[in-house]
Design a protein around this motif. Structure first.
Motif, PDB file in Angstrom:
ATOM      1  N   ILE A 150       0.812  -1.208   0.000  1.00 13.21           N
ATOM      2  CA  ILE A 150       0.000   0.000   0.000  1.00 13.21           C
ATOM      3  C   ILE A 150       0.853   1.268   0.000  1.00 13.21           C
ATOM      4  O   ILE A 150       0.396   2.318  -0.444  1.00 13.21           O
ATOM      5  N   GLU A 151       2.084   1.180   0.496  1.00 13.85           N
ATOM      6  CA  GLU A 151       2.982   2.330   0.364  1.00 13.85           C
ATOM      7  C   GLU A 151       3.264   2.605  -1.108  1.00 13.85           C
ATOM      8  O   GLU A 151       3.308   3.766  -1.542  1.00 13.85           O
ATOM      9  N   ARG A 152       3.446   1.534  -1.870  1.00 11.51           N
ATOM     10  CA  ARG A 152       3.670   1.692  -3.312  1.00 11.51           C
ATOM     11  C   ARG A 152       2.417   2.272  -3.973  1.00 11.51           C
ATOM     12  O   ARG A 152       2.499   3.177  -4.816  1.00 11.51           O
ATOM     13  N   GLU A 153       1.252   1.765  -3.617  1.00 11.16           N
ATOM     14  CA  GLU A 153       0.003   2.282  -4.185  1.00 11.16           C
ATOM     15  C   GLU A 153      -0.159   3.768  -3.888  1.00 11.16           C
ATOM     16  O   GLU A 153      -0.594   4.544  -4.747  1.00 11.16           O
ATOM     17  N   ALA A 154       0.194   4.157  -2.673  1.00 12.82           N
ATOM     18  CA  ALA A 154       0.060   5.573  -2.301  1.00 12.82           C
ATOM     19  C   ALA A 154       1.009   6.445  -3.118  1.00 12.82           C
ATOM     20  O   ALA A 154       0.640   7.545  -3.561  1.00 12.82           O
ATOM     21  N   ARG A 155       2.237   5.961  -3.357  1.00 13.06           N
ATOM     22  CA  ARG A 155       3.187   6.738  -4.160  1.00 13.06           C
ATOM     23  C   ARG A 155       2.689   6.899  -5.590  1.00 13.06           C
ATOM     24  O   ARG A 155       2.789   7.991  -6.182  1.00 13.06           O
ATOM     25  N   VAL A 156       2.167   5.812  -6.161  1.00 16.20           N
ATOM     26  CA  VAL A 156       1.654   5.876  -7.536  1.00 16.20           C
ATOM     27  C   VAL A 156       0.489   6.855  -7.620  1.00 16.20           C
ATOM     28  O   VAL A 156       0.399   7.654  -8.560  1.00 16.20           O
TER      29      VAL A 156
END
Length: 245
Positions: free
Chosen positions: A147-153
């Motif tokens: 979800i950290e990756r999703e938030a960055r995207v």
């Protein structure tokens, strides 16, 4: 030829997940003018808790938490002792009476089964010498990374959309030439206090009556139902865009 256009924007993105782990922080303590009694009280309580948690924290042959285990891990701190003079109403030491001796230990218990956390919390709260300090709602490591990756995207897409909106109004096209990480935040470790006796639990129940916000815990008198929190992970970026001809 029109001069090059520069656009500086912030991009933000947030992702939400329901907590996957509940962490209970316990304090085990006893105070007495008889130090040996306080020691026996705490040592015996720690042994009872350790046996209970060990049964619920079964392991596989390689030492990992068993898939059916309600508790993944638990830790208990070594016992500590302290001695102090008793004090009067003005907080002055009373040196002509025996000192009070306090023996203390702490424990951290990580629950995979959040229904078990709810059931066991009522039992723990009623045990002598045991205080429930707080619970902490967490995500597993892989979920947190996802979800950290999703938030960055999401944050990058937000910045691109903003830049395109601005450029489109003036009839230009832009591309990103610089992206910097901004401050990020999450509520993965926000503690929620639910320990205490029936009076405190009743007060909390009244405070969390119908109309509470979605994702916040609920407490009931006959066996507290602790709903896992919704964890929010947010990302923010700073981006620079320039026009292309």
């Amino acid at each position: 030829m029109a001069p090059q256009l520069e656009i500086h924007v912030d991009g933000k993105g947030s992702v939400f997940r329901t907590a996957e782990r509940g962490v209970v922080h316990l304090s085990i303590s006893s105070t007495s003018t008889d130090q040996s009694k306080a020691l026996v009280d705490v040592k015996g309580t720690v042994e009872v808790l350790s046996q209970k948690f060990r049964i619920l924290a079964t392991k596989t042959e390689d030492g990992r938490p068993h898939p059916s285990a309600g508790i993944t891990t638990f830790t208990v701190s070594p016992l500590t002792t302290s001695s102090n003079y008793q004090r009067d109403h003005s907080y002055h030491e009373i040196k002509h009476i025996p000192k009070e001796h306090t023996v203390r230990s702490t424990a951290e218990v990580i629950f995979r089964n959040l229904e078990l956390l709810s059931d066991l919390s009522h039992e723990l709260a009623s045990m002598p010498h045991v205080s429930i300090v707080s619970t902490e709602w967490r995500l597993t490591g892989p979920t947190r990374m996802e979800i950290e990756r999703e938030a960055r995207v999401k944050a990058i897409k937000d910045a691109v959309q903003k830049a395109d909106d601005y450029a489109g109004v003036v009839g230009r096209q832009v591309v990103a030439v610089e992206i910097k990480d901004g401050p990020s935040s999450n509520t993965a470790s926000r503690p929620y206090y639910f320990g205490g006796g029936p009076a405190q639990m009743q007060q909390m129940q009244q405070q969390m009556a119908p109309g509470r916000a979605a994702g916040s815990p609920s407490v009931t008198m006959d066996g507290p139902a602790l709903e896992p929190r919704t964890i929010t992970v947010s990302a923010q970026i700073n981006a620079k865009f320039v026009s292309i001809e």
